[in-house]
Write a protein that holds these residues in place. Sequence first.
Motif, mmCIF file in Angstrom:
data_model
loop_
_atom_site.group_PDB
_atom_site.id
_atom_site.type_symbol
_atom_site.label_atom_id
_atom_site.label_comp_id
_atom_site.label_asym_id
_atom_site.label_seq_id
_atom_site.Cartn_x
_atom_site.Cartn_y
_atom_site.Cartn_z
ATOM 1 N N LEU A 157 0.835 -1.210 0.000
ATOM 2 C CA LEU A 157 0.000 0.000 0.000
ATOM 3 C C LEU A 157 0.867 1.257 0.000
ATOM 4 C CD1 LEU A 157 -3.014 -0.597 2.438
ATOM 5 C CD2 LEU A 157 -3.140 0.234 0.085
ATOM 6 N N VAL A 158 1.876 1.271 0.858
ATOM 7 C CA VAL A 158 2.787 2.410 0.920
ATOM 8 C C VAL A 158 3.508 2.584 -0.416
ATOM 9 C CG1 VAL A 158 4.873 3.309 2.031
ATOM 10 C CG2 VAL A 158 3.096 2.233 3.413
ATOM 11 N N ALA A 159 3.911 1.460 -1.026
ATOM 12 C CA ALA A 159 4.617 1.523 -2.318
ATOM 13 C C ALA A 159 3.738 2.173 -3.381
ATOM 14 C CB ALA A 159 5.036 0.119 -2.755
ATOM 15 N N MET A 160 2.450 1.862 -3.395
ATOM 16 C CA MET A 160 1.557 2.457 -4.389
ATOM 17 C C MET A 160 1.350 3.940 -4.142
ATOM 18 S SD MET A 160 1.319 0.112 -6.383
ATOM 19 C CE MET A 160 0.511 1.209 -7.543
ATOM 20 N N ILE A 161 1.318 4.340 -2.873
ATOM 21 C CA ILE A 161 1.228 5.774 -2.564
ATOM 22 C C ILE A 161 2.487 6.490 -3.038
ATOM 23 C CG2 ILE A 161 1.105 7.455 -0.679
ATOM 24 C CD1 ILE A 161 -0.569 5.354 0.851
ATOM 25 N N LEU A 162 3.639 5.869 -2.804
ATOM 26 C CA LEU A 162 4.902 6.447 -3.284
ATOM 27 C C LEU A 162 4.937 6.517 -4.802
ATOM 28 C CD1 LEU A 162 7.425 4.648 -0.890
ATOM 29 C CD2 LEU A 162 6.507 6.956 -0.693
ATOM 30 N N TYR A 163 4.387 5.509 -5.453
ATOM 31 C CA TYR A 163 4.344 5.497 -6.916
ATOM 32 C C TYR A 163 3.477 6.640 -7.443
ATOM 33 C CZ TYR A 163 3.234 3.899 -11.642
ATOM 34 O OH TYR A 163 3.054 3.817 -12.998
ATOM 35 N N ARG A 164 2.381 6.904 -6.746
ATOM 36 C CA ARG A 164 1.453 7.949 -7.179
ATOM 37 C C ARG A 164 1.953 9.336 -6.814
ATOM 38 N NH1 ARG A 164 -2.330 8.939 -10.972
ATOM 39 N NH2 ARG A 164 -3.927 10.388 -10.242
ATOM 40 N N LYS A 165 2.513 9.473 -5.613
ATOM 41 C CA LYS A 165 2.930 10.781 -5.106
ATOM 42 C C LYS A 165 4.448 10.879 -5.130
ATOM 43 C CE LYS A 165 -1.377 11.763 -3.921
ATOM 44 N NZ LYS A 165 -2.176 12.828 -4.564
ATOM 45 N N LEU A 187 -6.823 -3.109 -5.590
ATOM 46 C CA LEU A 187 -7.536 -2.063 -6.331
ATOM 47 C C LEU A 187 -6.632 -0.860 -6.590
ATOM 48 C CD1 LEU A 187 -11.025 -2.220 -4.546
ATOM 49 C CD2 LEU A 187 -10.435 -3.080 -6.818
ATOM 50 N N LEU A 188 -5.827 -0.488 -5.590
ATOM 51 C CA LEU A 188 -4.905 0.635 -5.778
ATOM 52 C C LEU A 188 -3.860 0.322 -6.850
ATOM 53 C CD1 LEU A 188 -4.156 2.067 -2.210
ATOM 54 C CD2 LEU A 188 -5.315 3.200 -4.095
ATOM 55 N N SER A 217 -1.534 1.767 -11.559
ATOM 56 C CA SER A 217 -0.584 1.256 -12.563
ATOM 57 C C SER A 217 -1.216 1.012 -13.928
ATOM 58 C CB SER A 217 0.034 -0.052 -12.075
ATOM 59 O OG SER A 217 -0.911 -1.114 -12.112
ATOM 60 N N HIS A 218 -2.551 0.809 -13.958
ATOM 61 C CA HIS A 218 -3.264 0.468 -15.203
ATOM 62 C C HIS A 218 -2.696 -0.792 -15.861
ATOM 63 C CE1 HIS A 218 -5.297 4.317 -14.893
ATOM 64 N NE2 HIS A 218 -4.130 4.943 -14.874
ATOM 65 N N ASN A 256 2.559 -2.522 -17.879
ATOM 66 C CA ASN A 256 3.677 -3.328 -18.384
ATOM 67 C C ASN A 256 3.742 -4.646 -17.626
ATOM 68 O OD1 ASN A 256 4.906 -2.687 -15.886
ATOM 69 N ND2 ASN A 256 5.853 -0.861 -16.770
ATOM 70 N N ALA A 257 4.702 -5.469 -17.984
ATOM 71 C CA ALA A 257 4.809 -6.805 -17.384
ATOM 72 C C ALA A 257 5.085 -6.725 -15.887
ATOM 73 C CB ALA A 257 5.915 -7.593 -18.088
ATOM 74 N N PHE A 258 5.827 -5.708 -15.456
ATOM 75 C CA PHE A 258 6.138 -5.561 -14.038
ATOM 76 C C PHE A 258 4.865 -5.355 -13.229
ATOM 77 C CE2 PHE A 258 6.993 -2.722 -10.424
ATOM 78 C CZ PHE A 258 7.891 -3.506 -9.708
ATOM 79 N N TRP A 259 4.030 -4.422 -13.675
ATOM 80 C CA TRP A 259 2.802 -4.148 -12.927
ATOM 81 C C TRP A 259 1.783 -5.269 -13.104
ATOM 82 C CZ3 TRP A 259 3.218 -1.314 -9.032
ATOM 83 C CH2 TRP A 259 4.040 -0.193 -9.027
ATOM 84 N N LEU A 260 1.856 -5.986 -14.202
ATOM 85 C CA LEU A 260 1.009 -7.175 -14.351
ATOM 86 C C LEU A 260 1.371 -8.212 -13.282
ATOM 87 C CD1 LEU A 260 -1.016 -8.967 -15.911
ATOM 88 C CD2 LEU A 260 0.894 -9.674 -17.365
#
Length: 466
Positions: free
Chosen positions: A128-136, A204-205, A210-211, A214-218
């Motif tokens: 969760l923290v990683a996705m917040i860092l990715y977004r912000k 969900l985040l 990430s939409h 790419n293969a990494f986010w898949l």
Amino acid sequence: MKNTVYNFNQYLFLLFLFVVLIPLTVFFHYVDTYIGYSTKIIAPMMVAVLLVCHALIAFFMLLRYLHRRKRFYLAALSAAYGVSACYLLYQLLSYPGVFSAQAIIPGELNDIGINLFFRSMLVALIFLVAMILYRKKYVVEKHSPVMVVMLMAVGILMTVLAWLYSSHYPPLSLTLISGDGRYDGLWRNGSGYILGGVWLITSLLVLYYSHVKNAFWLAISLTCVAHVGSLAMLHGSNTSVNSLACYFARVFEMASAFLVMLVLLYDIFHVHQNTLKKYLDSYESAMRDPLTLLYNRRYFLDALKGRLEHFSQHGAPFAVIVADIDMFKRFNDLYGHIKGDEVIRYVAYTMMHSLGEADVSARLGGEEFCAIIEARDMQEAYAIADRLRLNVGNDKASGFDGTLPESVAISIGVYLVEGAGETMEQCLEKADIAMYAAKRTGRNRVVVYDDVLMRKEEKNQAPSPA
């Protein structure tokens, strides 16, 4: 092209979700299937394999972060897998029964369940923290030290709680697995629902931010939904640690770990290939003349030195030629330096298309060129050099893409290397003497160096102007 890749990754994700994960989850939710003792030994093997996978993923993810320092979310993901590997190692070392299905006692089963619960919860929170860092991303640049301290604090807190709840502090107790090995406590006290909710929000985040581009986010997306699916398989009071549902839940986690590892390995390979390509491009640029793309003087001298060493060992003769554009100063004075550069490019283009693939063409500097050519005797060396001279004079049929203000001519000196013990400076000097002899005798011609020419040139020390 990018939209096509996005769509393909999204289709793969949906295919896994609706064809694999959901059908298996529904099946194991309603079917209570047990496995025999002979298969139980697979469980500790899975833990060991998962430990190795998560440790490698943490290492590869850290390498990826070090390569791209601004992507701090990679450091968070590395921490998540590193923490998971530590928990798995603790599980293997602390509970000897995990290596043998017969040796596991009911108390150990619940402690192992608590260890797995806190491991999964901590990994989900770090995701969760990683996705917040990715977004912000801008938040990371301003508060990265604070983020590191917070992640460490949460990790330590969860680890301490896991240790206290695992039969080490009697006032704190948590029953996740009953004495007969069923997961009824996981759902009765709501722990399973909380963990499933955290993983669902994380999934969900990941999908939203990430939409699955790419293969990494898949791979990361599939990891998150695999955790949700694994918990869904364990839902219900009848699910046992020895049930097929429990083993398939572990298989999902292992499969997602393998996928992430493969993606990271490919990424490292891709980075290596790009780095190698940049190095080769840089090396190529360093040995090429930027105007003509011929080799530069330094590379030519190294090639000539190597060719002389080869000649001393094998005795295969070759020739060195030096060419100079006739009346080049006139081009610059009448038409300007831009047209002068165009003339230089034209002569270089003609050299590249007139000499053989094994020959080495270079620009020594200014309007002077040189080459190492394969020739068995003086007649062959002269023929090759004269063909080059004629091609330079026939600009209409050259195929050169630039425009010349008028016809161009060159004078060429040729020296055939036949004797051992000569240095590259001597070879160049003799070819240069022959080239200046061509200048003095009327320009636009080829002169081959020999002893007679050397005696004549001794009387004429000063070279004539272009």
